[in-house]
Enzyme design. Structure first.
Site, PDB file in Angstrom:
ATOM      1  N   ASP A  89       0.846  -1.205   0.000  1.00 60.20           N
ATOM      2  CA  ASP A  89       0.000   0.000   0.000  1.00 60.20           C
ATOM      3  C   ASP A  89       0.874   1.245   0.000  1.00 60.20           C
ATOM      4  O   ASP A  89       0.677   2.167  -0.784  1.00 60.20           O
ATOM      5  CB  ASP A  89      -0.818   0.077   1.307  1.00 60.20           C
ATOM      6  CG  ASP A  89      -2.144  -0.652   1.233  1.00 60.20           C
ATOM      7  OD1 ASP A  89      -2.652  -0.816   0.122  1.00 60.20           O
ATOM      8  OD2 ASP A  89      -2.649  -1.043   2.291  1.00 60.20           O
ATOM      9  N   GLU A 112      -5.607   8.153  -0.521  1.00 59.86           N
ATOM     10  CA  GLU A 112      -6.272   7.420   0.560  1.00 59.86           C
ATOM     11  C   GLU A 112      -5.288   7.139   1.703  1.00 59.86           C
ATOM     12  O   GLU A 112      -5.669   7.022   2.854  1.00 59.86           O
ATOM     13  CB  GLU A 112      -6.800   6.098  -0.013  1.00 59.86           C
ATOM     14  CG  GLU A 112      -7.677   5.311   0.921  1.00 59.86           C
ATOM     15  CD  GLU A 112      -7.811   3.870   0.469  1.00 59.86           C
ATOM     16  OE1 GLU A 112      -8.922   3.472   0.144  1.00 59.86           O
ATOM     17  OE2 GLU A 112      -6.785   3.147   0.447  1.00 59.86           O
ATOM     18  N   GLU A 113      -4.017   7.020   1.368  1.00 60.66           N
ATOM     19  CA  GLU A 113      -2.995   6.664   2.365  1.00 60.66           C
ATOM     20  C   GLU A 113      -2.444   7.858   3.145  1.00 60.66           C
ATOM     21  O   GLU A 113      -1.643   7.665   4.055  1.00 60.66           O
ATOM     22  CB  GLU A 113      -1.831   5.943   1.675  1.00 60.66           C
ATOM     23  CG  GLU A 113      -2.190   4.588   1.112  1.00 60.66           C
ATOM     24  CD  GLU A 113      -2.528   3.567   2.195  1.00 60.66           C
ATOM     25  OE1 GLU A 113      -1.926   3.585   3.270  1.00 60.66           O
ATOM     26  OE2 GLU A 113      -3.451   2.752   1.962  1.00 60.66           O
TER      27      GLU A 113
HETATM   28  P1  AHG Z   1      -8.770  -0.730   0.173  1.00 54.63           P
HETATM   29  O1  AHG Z   1      -7.983  -1.979   0.025  1.00 54.63           O
HETATM   30  O2  AHG Z   1      -8.271   0.390  -0.702  1.00 54.63           O
HETATM   31  O3  AHG Z   1      -8.955  -0.302   1.611  1.00 54.63           O
HETATM   32  O4  AHG Z   1     -10.241  -0.962  -0.425  1.00 54.63           O
HETATM   33  C1  AHG Z   1     -11.007  -2.066  -0.074  1.00 54.63           C
HETATM   34  C2  AHG Z   1     -12.425  -1.737  -0.374  1.00 54.63           C
HETATM   35  C3  AHG Z   1     -12.927  -2.136  -1.752  1.00 54.63           C
HETATM   36  O5  AHG Z   1     -12.002  -2.308  -2.734  1.00 54.63           O
HETATM   37  C4  AHG Z   1     -13.685  -3.418  -1.506  1.00 54.63           C
HETATM   38  O6  AHG Z   1     -14.735  -3.555  -2.406  1.00 54.63           O
HETATM   39  C5  AHG Z   1     -14.153  -3.252  -0.102  1.00 54.63           C
HETATM   40  O7  AHG Z   1     -13.235  -2.412   0.556  1.00 54.63           O
HETATM   41  C6  AHG Z   1     -14.241  -4.535   0.641  1.00 54.63           C
HETATM   42  O8  AHG Z   1     -14.786  -4.285   1.895  1.00 54.63           O
HETATM   43  P2  AHG Z   1     -15.417  -5.465   2.779  1.00 54.63           P
HETATM   44  O9  AHG Z   1     -14.288  -6.367   3.140  1.00 54.63           O
HETATM   45  O10 AHG Z   1     -16.035  -4.745   3.945  1.00 54.63           O
HETATM   46  O11 AHG Z   1     -16.455  -6.143   1.939  1.00 54.63           O
HETATM   47 MN    MN Z   2      -9.835   0.913  -2.033  1.00 53.16          MN
HETATM   48 MN    MN Z   3      -6.339   1.305  -0.776  1.00 50.89          MN
END
Ligand code: AHG
Ligand code: MN
Ligand code: MN
Length: 354
Positions: A89, A112-113
Site C-alpha cells: 500500500d 487514501e494513504e
Molecule cells: P482498500 O484496500 O483500498 O482499503 O479498499 C477495499 C475496499 C474495496 O475495494 C472493496 O470492495 C471493499 O473495501 C471490501 O470491503 P469489505 O471487506 O467490507 O467487503
Molecule cells: Mn480501495
Molecule cells: Mn487502498
C-alpha cells in the site's frame, strides 16, 4: 458555448479513429487524443503518462509479492511476509507520488494513504493546473492470497490561482468536475482503463515489450447482467430495502460475485454487466468506500461506458459535493437497468423519506 466547442464535445473518442490492425500503445493513444481535449496544453497528457509509468512499477512489485519469502526479504529487516505485503500500500503510494512529483505536471496530490494534501513543488517555471487523487492499492487484503488488486485515480483542474499553492477546496469538487479518471487492475493480466470524458478505453500491459497496448476500445457496459456484487456476509446489517433487493437477485438466479477489491468487481461488471453494492452497515453507517478515491473515479468510468452510479439516497454519485477529503459514502453502481431496478426497491421499501 461556441458551435465549434459543441462539435468537439460530441465527437467520438479519438480511439475509434485509430487504426484497428496494429499495436497502439498507451502513450501513442494519449498523444493522439490530446487534440480532443479542451485545454490541450500537454499537461494532462503528461499526467496520464506519469500514472502509466507508476502503474508499471507497482505492477512489478505486486507480481513479486508471492516471492517475498523465497527472495529472503527477512535479511533486509522485513521478516514477516504479511508485513511487506501490507507495505505494498505504502510502496504504491510512494511510487505514484514520486512519479507525479518528478514531472511537476500536477500541483497537488491527495491519497487514501495520506491524511492531508501534498503540495507538489513547481518544476522549473511550469505552473500546473491539475490536482490528482488516488487509492494507490485497492483491495490490498487480497495481496497475500494472490487475488487481484488495483489502483484508482482521478484528475481535476484546480480552482485556486495557479500562482499559489493548491488548497483543500481544489479537492472538494464534485466528481462531475473530473477531467479524467481511471484504474489499473493487476489481475491475470494488468490492464489500465481510463476516460477523459469521451468514452472509456482499456490498455493491457504486454510484459514482453513493457507497454500498455490498446485492447478494449470504446468500452460499453451491458444494459443488464446476471450477477450482483455485495458483501452478503453483512446481509443482516443491511437496511430492509437492500435485503429485499438481494432477495430479488437470488430469486432471479443472479450469480453472486464479490472479490473484495472494488476495481476488480467493477472491471468484471464493465465487461459482462451487473451491479456492485456497498450500502450502509452498522459498522459503517455512512458506507465504507471513499467518495474521492474510489466512488467518484469509478462512477465516471461507469457512466462514460453507459452505466449508472448512485448512493442509497438515490443521489447521483458524481453530483455529491464533498465536505472532507476522506469522506465515505454508500454506492450502487453498474448496468443501468439494474441500478434502476434497485432504485425501485429503495423507493418501495425504504423507511426513510427519499
Ligand atoms: P482498500 O484496500 O483500498 O482499503 O479498499 C477495499 C475496499 C474495496 O475495494 C472493496 O470492495 C471493499 O473495501 C471490501 O470491503 P469489505 O471487506 O467490507 O467487503
Ligand atoms: Mn480501495
Ligand atoms: Mn487502498
Amino acid at each position: 458555448m461556441s458551435t465549434t466547442k459543441k462539435a468537439v464535445q460530441h465527437s467520438q473518442p479519438t480511439g475509434s479513429a485509430l487504426p484497428g490492425n496494429r499495436i497502439i500503445t498507451l502513450d501513442e493513444f494519449i498523444i493522439r487524443s490530446e487534440k480532443d481535449f479542451d485545454y490541450a496544453t500537454g499537461e494532462l497528457t503528461g499526467l496520464l503518462r506519469d500514472i502509466g509509468v507508476a502503474a508499471k512499477i507497482i505492477n512489478r512489485e505486486v507480481n513479486k509479492a508471492g516471492l517475498v519469502n523465497i527472495l529472503g526479504v527477512a535479511d533486509s529487516g522485513e521478516n514477516q511476509s504479511g508485513d511487506i505485503q501490507q507495505k505494498l500500500d505504502v510502496y504504491a503510494n510512494d511510487k505514484l507520488v514520486e512519479c507525479l512529483q518528478n514531472s511537476g505536471e500536477c500541483c497537488a496530490i491527495a491519497s487514501e494513504e495520506d491524511e492531508g494534501i501534498i503540495n507538489v513543488p513547481a518544476v522549473g517555471s511550469k505552473q500546473s493546473h491539475y490536482i490528482v487523487m488516488f487509492d494507490p492499492l485497492d483491495g490490498s487484503s487480497n495481496i497475500d492470497v494472490n487475488v487481484s488488486v488495483g489502483t484508482i485515480f482521478a484528475i481535476y483542474r484546480r480552482k485556486s490561482d495557479p500562482s499559489g499553492p493548491a488548497t483543500i477546496a481544489d479537492f472538494l469538487q464534485p466528481g462531475s468536475k473530473q477531467v479524467a479518471a481511471g484504474y489499473v487492475l493487476y489481475g491475470t493480466s494488468t490492464i489500465l482503463v481510463y476516460t477523459t470524458g469521451r468514452g472509456v478505453n482499456g490498455f493491457t500491459l504486454d510484459p514482453s515489450i513493457g507497454e500498455f497496448c490498446l485492447s478494449h476500445r470504446n468500452m460499453r457496459i451491458p444494459n443488464s447482467g446476471s450477477t450482483y456484487s455485495v458483501n452478503q456476509g453483512y446481509y443482516s446489517k443491511f437496511d430492509l430495502e437492500m435485503r429485499r433487493y438481494i432477495d430479488h437477485c437470488s430469486d432471479q438466479n443472479y450469480g453472486l460475485r464479490y472479490i473484495g477489491s472494488m476495481v476488480s468487481d467493477i472491471h468484471r461488471i464493465l465487461i459482462h454487466g451487473g451491479i456492485f453494492l456497498y450500502p450502509a452497515t452498522r459498522k459503517y453507517p455512512k458506507g465504507k468506500l471513499r467518495l474521492l478515491y474510489e466512488c467518484n473515479p469509478l462512477s465516471m468510468i461507469v457512466e462514460q461506458a453507459g452505466g449508472k452510479a448512485i448512493n442509497t439516497q438515490l443521489k447521483r454519485i458524481l453530483e455529491m459535493v464533498p465536505t472532507e477529503l476522506h469522506q465515505r459514502g454508500t454506492i450502487a453502481i453498474g448496468s443501468p437497468d439494474m441500478v434502476d431496478e434497485l432504485k425501485a426497491f429503495i423507493e418501495r421499501y425504504s423507511a426513510l423519506p427519499i
